[in-house]
Design a protein around this motif. Structure first.
Motif, PDB file in Angstrom:
ATOM      1  N   LYS A  14       0.836  -1.215   0.000  1.00 17.04           N
ATOM      2  CA  LYS A  14       0.000   0.000   0.000  1.00 17.04           C
ATOM      3  C   LYS A  14       0.864   1.257   0.000  1.00 17.04           C
ATOM      4  CE  LYS A  14      -4.117  -1.871   0.092  1.00 17.04           C
ATOM      5  NZ  LYS A  14      -4.980  -1.641  -1.069  1.00 17.04           N
ATOM      6  N   GLN A  15       1.812   1.279  -0.902  1.00 15.50           N
ATOM      7  CA  GLN A  15       2.784   2.376  -0.948  1.00 15.50           C
ATOM      8  C   GLN A  15       2.131   3.712  -1.335  1.00 15.50           C
ATOM      9  OE1 GLN A  15       5.882   1.793  -3.834  1.00 15.50           O
ATOM     10  NE2 GLN A  15       7.029   3.611  -3.155  1.00 15.50           N
ATOM     11  N   VAL A  16       2.414   4.722  -0.548  1.00 19.39           N
ATOM     12  CA  VAL A  16       1.859   6.054  -0.845  1.00 19.39           C
ATOM     13  C   VAL A  16       2.949   7.093  -1.100  1.00 19.39           C
ATOM     14  CG1 VAL A  16      -0.309   5.733   0.433  1.00 19.39           C
ATOM     15  CG2 VAL A  16       1.708   6.638   1.626  1.00 19.39           C
ATOM     16  N   ASP A  17       4.217   6.741  -0.832  1.00 21.92           N
ATOM     17  CA  ASP A  17       5.286   7.736  -0.953  1.00 21.92           C
ATOM     18  C   ASP A  17       6.464   7.170  -1.733  1.00 21.92           C
ATOM     19  OD1 ASP A  17       5.877   5.910   1.040  1.00 21.92           O
ATOM     20  OD2 ASP A  17       7.001   7.347   2.240  1.00 21.92           O
ATOM     21  N   ASP A  18       7.335   8.065  -2.175  1.00 24.42           N
ATOM     22  CA  ASP A  18       8.500   7.640  -2.957  1.00 24.42           C
ATOM     23  C   ASP A  18       9.562   8.741  -2.875  1.00 24.42           C
ATOM     24  OD1 ASP A  18      10.055   6.062  -4.629  1.00 24.42           O
ATOM     25  OD2 ASP A  18       8.390   5.636  -5.989  1.00 24.42           O
ATOM     26  N   THR A  19      10.771   8.416  -3.333  1.00 26.46           N
ATOM     27  CA  THR A  19      11.877   9.374  -3.244  1.00 26.46           C
ATOM     28  C   THR A  19      11.745  10.450  -4.337  1.00 26.46           C
ATOM     29  OG1 THR A  19      13.133   7.856  -4.625  1.00 26.46           O
ATOM     30  CG2 THR A  19      13.518   7.722  -2.262  1.00 26.46           C
ATOM     31  N   PRO A  20      12.251  11.652  -4.091  1.00 24.56           N
ATOM     32  CA  PRO A  20      12.132  12.727  -5.086  1.00 24.56           C
ATOM     33  C   PRO A  20      13.090  12.575  -6.263  1.00 24.56           C
ATOM     34  CG  PRO A  20      13.155  13.571  -3.059  1.00 24.56           C
ATOM     35  CD  PRO A  20      12.864  12.120  -2.825  1.00 24.56           C
ATOM     36  N   TYR A  21      12.589  12.823  -7.478  1.00 30.06           N
ATOM     37  CA  TYR A  21      13.485  12.911  -8.634  1.00 30.06           C
ATOM     38  C   TYR A  21      14.454  14.058  -8.389  1.00 30.06           C
ATOM     39  CZ  TYR A  21      10.834   9.765 -11.678  1.00 30.06           C
ATOM     40  OH  TYR A  21      10.230   8.674 -12.248  1.00 30.06           O
TER      41      TYR A  21
END
Ligand code: ADE
Length: 220
Positions: free
Chosen positions: A47-54
């Protein structure tokens, strides 16, 4: 007015919405609140809602897909609602915005960002973004509560005294600050209530209140 909140921390709202005027407004059928858990729209088994910034940088950003799916679901229940985004990059939130939203908006969908922020592309789904002051909070939940409180108290039938919302601080944004008020006892730890307030002279009381709007009390 239907108010929907998209958040990863719905429990943060429980006490605030179940107390005092915000609760009474709901009890009287003037407003309804719905918490939408962003996690339910997360991607994959985790249930991933976030990720690292480009481009690199600290922290994580809210991904656009779960947020937009949550906004679209909220809109289905409330198609004419305004989508509000609390962010330090928004316009300063003022009483004039609270009044306008209370008077004009049939519903609100408030997004609560977390982590280091959100993917900028979600702003295509946002009608208005607000900053509640020049300090940085850990997420949008507290700003969302501030916005909800400031709007709900202005809805007809929420406040008891007709004039309570009228004669008060920030009536015209920062031009008018409410005068100081006193209740019993007349003397508290050696400090007396200003004599004019006990006089019964309405014109004098009004003049004192005018003179004391916007600063510390005039000592006479
Ligand atoms: N999110 C973090 N800080 C904020 C602020 N001051 N206003 C609105 N949203 C925020």
């Amino acid at each position: 007015m239907k108010i929907q909140v998209i958040t990863l921390f719905p429990d943060m709202f429980a006490g605030v919405l179940a107390s005092s005027m915000l609760w009474k407004a709901q009890d009287r059928g003037i407003v309804s609140y719905e918490m939408i858990n962003l996690r339910d729209f997360g991607l994959g088994p985790r249930k991933q809602v976030d990720d690292t910034p480009y481009g690199g940088g600290d922290g994580m950003l809210l991904k656009p897909e779960p947020l937009v799916a949550a906004i679209e679901q909220a809109k289905q229940a409330n198609p004419s609602a305004k989508v509000i985004l609390p962010t330090p990059r928004g316009e300063l939130y003022r009483q004039s915005a609270a009044k306008r939203l209370a008077a004009e908006s049939p519903g609100l969908i408030i997004i609560c960002p977390r982590y280091e922020g959100y993917d900028e592309r979600i702003t295509k789904w946002v009608d208005e973004s607000f900053c509640i002051g020049s300090y940085v909070l850990t997420g949008g939940e507290l700003p969302a509560m501030v916005i909800i409180d400031s709007i709900v108290r202005l809805l007809p039938g929420v406040l008891g005294g007709e004039r309570s919302a009228e004669i008060e601080s920030f009536q015209d944004d920062d031009k008018t600050i409410e005068f100081p008020q006193y209740t019993r006892p007349e003397v508290f730890q050696g400090m007396r209530v200003p004599e004019v307030l006990l006089s019964g002279h309405h014109a004098d009381i009004e003049a004192w209140r005018q003179a004391n709007s916007g600063g510390p009390p005039v000592v006479t």
